[in-house]
Design a protein around this motif. Structure first.
Motif, short mmCIF file in Angstrom:
data_model
loop_
_atom_site.label_atom_id
_atom_site.label_comp_id
_atom_site.label_asym_id
_atom_site.label_seq_id
_atom_site.Cartn_x
_atom_site.Cartn_y
_atom_site.Cartn_z
N THR A 1 4.31 -5.54 -12.15
CA THR A 1 3.46 -4.40 -12.37
C THR A 1 4.32 -3.60 -13.42
O THR A 1 3.70 -2.75 -13.89
N VAL A 2 5.46 -3.92 -13.74
CA VAL A 2 6.35 -3.04 -14.85
C VAL A 2 5.66 -3.44 -16.00
O VAL A 2 5.31 -2.48 -17.07
N ILE A 3 5.27 -4.78 -16.46
CA ILE A 3 4.44 -5.05 -17.51
C ILE A 3 3.11 -4.78 -17.45
O ILE A 3 2.27 -4.21 -18.35
N LEU A 4 2.55 -4.99 -16.52
CA LEU A 4 0.95 -4.68 -16.17
C LEU A 4 0.41 -3.21 -16.34
O LEU A 4 -0.33 -2.78 -17.30
N TYR A 5 1.30 -2.38 -15.65
CA TYR A 5 1.10 -1.06 -15.75
C TYR A 5 1.42 -0.54 -17.25
O TYR A 5 0.67 0.46 -17.69
N GLY A 6 2.36 -1.07 -17.71
CA GLY A 6 2.66 -0.29 -19.14
C GLY A 6 1.78 -0.89 -20.03
O GLY A 6 1.39 -0.28 -21.07
N MET A 7 1.25 -2.08 -19.80
CA MET A 7 0.19 -2.55 -20.90
C MET A 7 -1.09 -1.79 -20.78
O MET A 7 -1.77 -1.32 -21.69
N ILE A 8 -1.42 -1.43 -19.60
CA ILE A 8 -2.76 -0.33 -19.12
C ILE A 8 -2.53 0.95 -19.99
O ILE A 8 -3.42 1.20 -20.77
N GLY A 9 -1.36 1.35 -20.01
CA GLY A 9 -1.31 2.78 -20.60
C GLY A 9 -1.27 2.53 -21.94
O GLY A 9 -1.68 3.33 -22.75
N LEU A 10 -0.54 1.50 -22.62
CA LEU A 10 -0.52 1.34 -24.06
C LEU A 10 -1.83 0.89 -24.60
O LEU A 10 -2.01 1.15 -25.85
N LEU A 11 -2.82 0.52 -23.85
CA LEU A 11 -3.97 0.30 -24.43
C LEU A 11 -4.52 1.53 -24.99
O LEU A 11 -5.55 1.64 -25.84
N GLY A 12 -4.13 2.76 -24.16
CA GLY A 12 -4.76 3.96 -24.92
C GLY A 12 -4.12 4.21 -26.16
O GLY A 12 -4.91 4.78 -27.05
N ALA A 13 -2.97 3.86 -26.40
CA ALA A 13 -2.42 4.11 -27.91
C ALA A 13 -2.91 3.16 -28.91
O ALA A 13 -3.27 3.36 -29.88
N GLN A 14 -3.67 1.78 -28.37
CA GLN A 14 -4.24 0.85 -29.14
C GLN A 14 -5.59 1.67 -29.34
O GLN A 14 -6.04 1.28 -30.62
N ILE A 15 -6.15 2.19 -28.82
CA ILE A 15 -7.52 2.91 -29.41
C ILE A 15 -7.23 3.99 -30.04
O ILE A 15 -7.86 4.05 -31.08
N TRP A 16 -6.17 4.49 -30.01
CA TRP A 16 -5.86 5.62 -31.02
C TRP A 16 -5.44 4.90 -32.64
O TRP A 16 -5.96 5.37 -33.51
N VAL A 17 -4.63 3.82 -32.41
CA VAL A 17 -4.49 3.23 -33.57
C VAL A 17 -5.58 2.61 -34.38
O VAL A 17 -5.64 2.61 -35.57
N ARG A 18 -6.51 1.88 -33.36
CA ARG A 18 -7.68 0.97 -34.16
C ARG A 18 -8.45 2.12 -34.75
O ARG A 18 -9.25 1.78 -35.56
N ASN A 19 -8.71 3.35 -34.06
CA ASN A 19 -9.49 4.42 -34.49
C ASN A 19 -9.04 5.43 -35.54
O ASN A 19 -9.56 6.53 -35.99
N LYS A 20 -7.66 5.00 -35.93
CA LYS A 20 -6.97 5.90 -37.01
C LYS A 20 -6.91 7.28 -36.64
O LYS A 20 -7.16 8.12 -37.42
N VAL A 21 -6.68 7.68 -35.33
CA VAL A 21 -6.57 8.87 -34.64
C VAL A 21 -5.37 9.70 -35.47
O VAL A 21 -4.15 9.34 -35.40
N ASP A 22 -5.60 10.83 -36.05
CA ASP A 22 -4.62 11.60 -36.94
C ASP A 22 -4.15 12.64 -36.04
O ASP A 22 -4.64 13.80 -35.74
N PHE A 23 -2.89 12.41 -35.45
CA PHE A 23 -2.14 13.47 -34.74
C PHE A 23 -1.45 14.58 -35.41
O PHE A 23 -0.80 15.36 -34.95
N SER A 24 -1.79 14.59 -36.58
CA SER A 24 -1.19 15.74 -37.44
C SER A 24 -2.23 16.83 -37.33
O SER A 24 -1.86 17.86 -37.68
N GLN A 25 -3.45 16.56 -36.90
CA GLN A 25 -4.37 17.57 -36.44
C GLN A 25 -4.08 18.00 -35.10
O GLN A 25 -4.20 17.29 -34.12
#
Length: 478
Positions: A362-386
């Motif tokens: 679960t250390v890996i599995l839960y972390g991977m679930i959370g980082l899928l959110g970051a993957q959504i941001w990266v793939r869609n080029k979400v600009d956090f300077s906004q």
């Protein structure tokens, strides 16, 4: 095509360079059954880990996955080759509901309601088109919700599983991480399953060599106990039905579970698009049907005490590697799952997985679930300077991960995942409206992959504003 009557691809034995086996085709039945078995092995790790973590019957989960897959294939008329297994997105929900004093019936009732809402969203998508999902749940929102759902689970690992056997947990974590990174092809897709096997065997060896361990057990009490307890395996029958139970419904549990709807919509739309790209069949017109089918499958599974279902990326990876997209292989996999579900002894072996092993996984599995959110941001080029993207995501993630609570009345409290999701949704769309009303610059609502839905005045796609050279965020001035 209703999903049956597959056409034999070539001689049914060989694939030429660049050849693919389409959903309506198949190889020889022997090879098709073998591919079905491969799909089962690919999904089985996640499929039975989810119910174990939620306190549900793993045998029922396997049976439900087979039924859910068959229902999905029938509903999509064989156009969308996918396997539906137990959803890990509800693991955090199960912990939150248990913390409120709820039982497995309360959990399955909440998941059933989410399944009904998912089916309703599918109907809306079928009527209004896929753009409705991207309008309500743009990438800044979806990524934040998926991230807080995953990271909210960290205390479960740290407080429940890891302390039961810290050294086995550490060894399992290291082995699973190495398997994910080093192994290739089929073996990399079953790395979680291999990690479970490794930890299971290691725990058994330590019991034989080092004796009992002095640590907390599954109930949270410090005792001397064996790492692996096979007493339930000995009592279980070889053939029999799994344990069924009826759901029950409470408002507080439903509110905790509803935010997972965002993750399920993101999973379904992403997987359908991925399958469409691989098969060369545009599946936008089948998107709504696929979502309805997943929602209906979840309602059916949870109605008998099983977990919620979702399409599995593991099986999409198998298709990409084999270039075989035949739905016949998925029917074979569904049959295998049904057979496993009728073997209570197999379910007992799964239920006996030591807590330390689950800690490492679960250390890996839960972390991977959370980082899928970051993957959504990266793939869609979400600009956090906004600030419009930054503020809702930052506040929602901290509230969700930190377990911040908001007491509305004496008996009604919003906290964790539910409150974090509500903050992300309301603040993003509220701030967007205020920004538009005030006339301040704002980023496009839709992500880069779907800007065709955000048509400009001339009917063409509206492109995001690009900073001029020398401006903040723009290229360097010459």
């Amino acid at each position: 095509m209703a999903g049956f009557g597959w056409k034999l691809h070539g001689d049914g034995k060989h694939l030429g360079p660049g050849d693919i086996v389409k959903p309506g085709e198949r190889l020889t039945w022997g090879r098709t059954v073998g591919l079905g078995a491969q799909h089962v092995v690919s999904m089985i790790g996640a499929c039975f880990v989810a119910p174990v973590l939620m306190g549900l019957d793993p045998s029922l989960a396997l049976m439900a996955s087979g039924v859910a897959t068959a229902l999905f294939l029938l509903a999509t008329r064989g156009r969308v080759p996918s396997y539906l297994g137990s959803s890990l997105s509800f693991v955090g929900v199960s912990a939150a509901i248990a913390g409120q004093g709820g039982d497995t019936g309360t959990l399955t009732g909440a998941m059933l309601v989410v399944g009904a809402c998912l089916a309703g969203c599918g109907v809306a998508v079928q009527v209004l088109g896929a753009r409705i999902i991207h309008a309500v749940l743009p990438p800044p929102v979806t990524g934040a919700v998926v991230m807080l759902i995953g990271f909210n689970l960290a205390p479960v690992t740290a407080g429940t599983y890891w302390p039961q056997d810290q050294w086995t947990a550490l060894a399992t974590m290291v082995f699973t991480g190495l398997a994910l990174v080093v192994l290739r092809g089929f073996w990399s897709r079953v790395a979680i399953f291999l990690g479970l096997l490794f930890g299971y065997v290691l725990s058994w060896v330590l019991d034989r060599t080092a004796g009992r361990i002095h640590s907390v057990n599954g109930s949270g009490k410090v005792t001397d106990h064996w790492r692996v307890d096979f007493s339930g395996v000995g009592r279980a029958d070889w053939i029999g039905l799994p344990h069924f139970h009826a759901p029950n419904f409470t408002g507080s549990a439903i509110l905790v579970a509803l935010p997972v709807l965002v993750a399920l919509l993101a999973e379904n739309t992403g997987h359908v698009k991925a399958v469409g790209e691989m098969t060369g069949d545009t599946l936008d017109d089948a998107m709504g049907t696929a979502i309805v089918a997943d929602g209906a499958a979840t309602m059916l599974s949870t109605g008998f005490g099983g977990p919620a279902t979702t399409t599995y990326a593991e099986n999409i990876g198998v298709m990409a590697a084999t270039r075989v997209y035949s739905t016949a292989a998925y029917w074979a996999a569904a049959c295998f799952a049904l057979l496993f579900g009728l073997c209570p002894k197999f379910g007992a072996v799964v239920a006996a997985i030591p807590g330390g092993v689950l800690g490492g996984i679960t250390v890996i599995l839960y972390g991977m679930i959370g980082l899928l959110g970051a993957q959504i941001w990266v793939r869609n080029k979400v600009d956090f300077s906004q600030p419009l993207n930054l503020v809702p995501a930052a506040t929602g993630v901290i509230i969700g991960v930190g377990g911040v609570s908001l007491k509305i009345t004496g008996s009604f409290v919003l906290s964790g995942i539910a409150l974090g999701t509500l903050v992300v949704l309301v603040s993003y769309h509220g701030l967007r409206w205020l920004s538009k009303t005030a006339g301040t610059p704002q980023p496009p609502l839709l992500d880069g992959g779907t800007v065709e839905y955000d048509a400009g005045p001339d009917g063409g796609s509206r492109e995001p504003d690009v900073p001029a050279p020398g401006e903040r965020g723009g290229p360097a001035a010459p």
